[in-house]
Design a protein around this motif. Structure first.
Motif, PDB file in Angstrom:
ATOM      1  N   LEU A   1       0.825  -1.215   0.000  1.00 40.07           N
ATOM      2  CA  LEU A   1       0.000   0.000   0.000  1.00 40.07           C
ATOM      3  C   LEU A   1       0.854   1.258   0.000  1.00 40.07           C
ATOM      4  CD1 LEU A   1      -2.846  -1.024   2.454  1.00 40.07           C
ATOM      5  CD2 LEU A   1      -3.002  -0.723  -0.015  1.00 40.07           C
ATOM      6  N   VAL A   2       1.940   1.251   0.750  1.00 40.23           N
ATOM      7  CA  VAL A   2       2.843   2.410   0.766  1.00 40.23           C
ATOM      8  C   VAL A   2       3.484   2.596  -0.597  1.00 40.23           C
ATOM      9  CG1 VAL A   2       5.035   3.237   1.731  1.00 40.23           C
ATOM     10  CG2 VAL A   2       3.260   2.364   3.243  1.00 40.23           C
ATOM     11  N   MET A   3       3.846   1.511  -1.256  1.00 33.38           N
ATOM     12  CA  MET A   3       4.442   1.629  -2.587  1.00 33.38           C
ATOM     13  C   MET A   3       3.440   2.184  -3.600  1.00 33.38           C
ATOM     14  SD  MET A   3       6.663  -1.909  -2.604  1.00 33.38           S
ATOM     15  CE  MET A   3       6.799  -1.948  -4.359  1.00 33.38           C
ATOM     16  N   VAL A   4       2.182   1.761  -3.518  1.00 30.06           N
ATOM     17  CA  VAL A   4       1.142   2.290  -4.413  1.00 30.06           C
ATOM     18  C   VAL A   4       0.908   3.766  -4.137  1.00 30.06           C
ATOM     19  CG1 VAL A   4      -1.314   2.142  -4.970  1.00 30.06           C
ATOM     20  CG2 VAL A   4       0.057   0.072  -4.836  1.00 30.06           C
ATOM     21  N   ALA A   5       0.894   4.160  -2.861  1.00 35.64           N
ATOM     22  CA  ALA A   5       0.693   5.566  -2.519  1.00 35.64           C
ATOM     23  C   ALA A   5       1.840   6.425  -3.034  1.00 35.64           C
ATOM     24  CB  ALA A   5       0.557   5.719  -1.004  1.00 35.64           C
ATOM     25  N   ILE A   6       3.068   5.951  -2.909  1.00 34.13           N
ATOM     26  CA  ILE A   6       4.214   6.718  -3.411  1.00 34.13           C
ATOM     27  C   ILE A   6       4.151   6.831  -4.930  1.00 34.13           C
ATOM     28  CG2 ILE A   6       6.728   6.634  -3.692  1.00 34.13           C
ATOM     29  CD1 ILE A   6       6.867   5.528  -0.851  1.00 34.13           C
ATOM     30  N   ARG A   7       3.743   5.761  -5.593  1.00 35.57           N
ATOM     31  CA  ARG A   7       3.600   5.824  -7.056  1.00 35.57           C
ATOM     32  C   ARG A   7       2.533   6.851  -7.460  1.00 35.57           C
ATOM     33  NH1 ARG A   7       0.710   1.082  -9.639  1.00 35.57           N
ATOM     34  NH2 ARG A   7      -0.955   2.393  -8.901  1.00 35.57           N
ATOM     35  N   ASP A   8       1.392   6.866  -6.759  1.00 31.71           N
ATOM     36  CA  ASP A   8       0.343   7.838  -7.067  1.00 31.71           C
ATOM     37  C   ASP A   8       0.796   9.266  -6.808  1.00 31.71           C
ATOM     38  OD1 ASP A   8      -1.284   5.791  -7.822  1.00 31.71           O
ATOM     39  OD2 ASP A   8      -2.484   5.771  -5.991  1.00 31.71           O
ATOM     40  N   VAL A   9       1.542   9.477  -5.744  1.00 36.06           N
ATOM     41  CA  VAL A   9       2.045  10.817  -5.446  1.00 36.06           C
ATOM     42  C   VAL A   9       2.983  11.282  -6.555  1.00 36.06           C
ATOM     43  CG1 VAL A   9       3.570  12.097  -3.900  1.00 36.06           C
ATOM     44  CG2 VAL A   9       1.743  10.705  -2.965  1.00 36.06           C
ATOM     45  N   THR A  10       3.849  10.410  -7.021  1.00 37.86           N
ATOM     46  CA  THR A  10       4.777  10.826  -8.076  1.00 37.86           C
ATOM     47  C   THR A  10       4.051  11.078  -9.395  1.00 37.86           C
ATOM     48  OG1 THR A  10       5.272   8.512  -8.579  1.00 37.86           O
ATOM     49  CG2 THR A  10       6.756   9.649  -7.067  1.00 37.86           C
TER      50      THR A  10
END
Length: 120
Positions: free
Chosen positions: A69-78
């Protein structure tokens, strides 16, 4: 050379048979010639206890899901806030990156299209 000497690393001096049809091997040698095989790693690795293994098995899946979930959130932020996190934008307007992160990724404003109600 008697049978079994090469496998065990012990020189047998005599072999005797008993009344129950078993073979006995006699030797004067105290130790085997073959050195015991040691672990490949030189560092000490201890074996996990049953409680530690149980706790690790229970916590492993939720931790991996949280990491995903943290990896998906970081991808969405970028993806969404690419311009705000660029070097010129960060130097000129420090609050733009935080505003984009909060308003565009984490929390949607009630005036945004597609929002029917504000969660309470």
């Amino acid at each position: 050379m008697l049978p079994g000497e090469l496998e065990g690393g012990v020189n047998f001096d005599a072999v005797s048979a008993s009344a129950d049809n078993r073979m006995g091997r006699w030797t004067l040698q105290r130790k085997s010639r073959i050195k015991p095989v040691r672990a490949a790693s030189s560092s000490y690795s201890r074996k996990k206890g049953p409680v530690e293994q149980f706790v690790w098995n229970i916590l492993r899946i939720p931790l991996l899901l949280l990491l995903a979930l943290v990896m998906v959130a970081i991808r969405d932020v970028t993806i969404v806030c690419r311009e705000e996190f660029g070097m010129p934008a960060v130097l000129l307007d420090v609050g733009a990156a935080g505003h984009c992160l909060y308003r565009e990724v984490l929390w949607a404003e009630d005036t945004r299209p597609g929002i029917k109600f504000v969660p309470v």
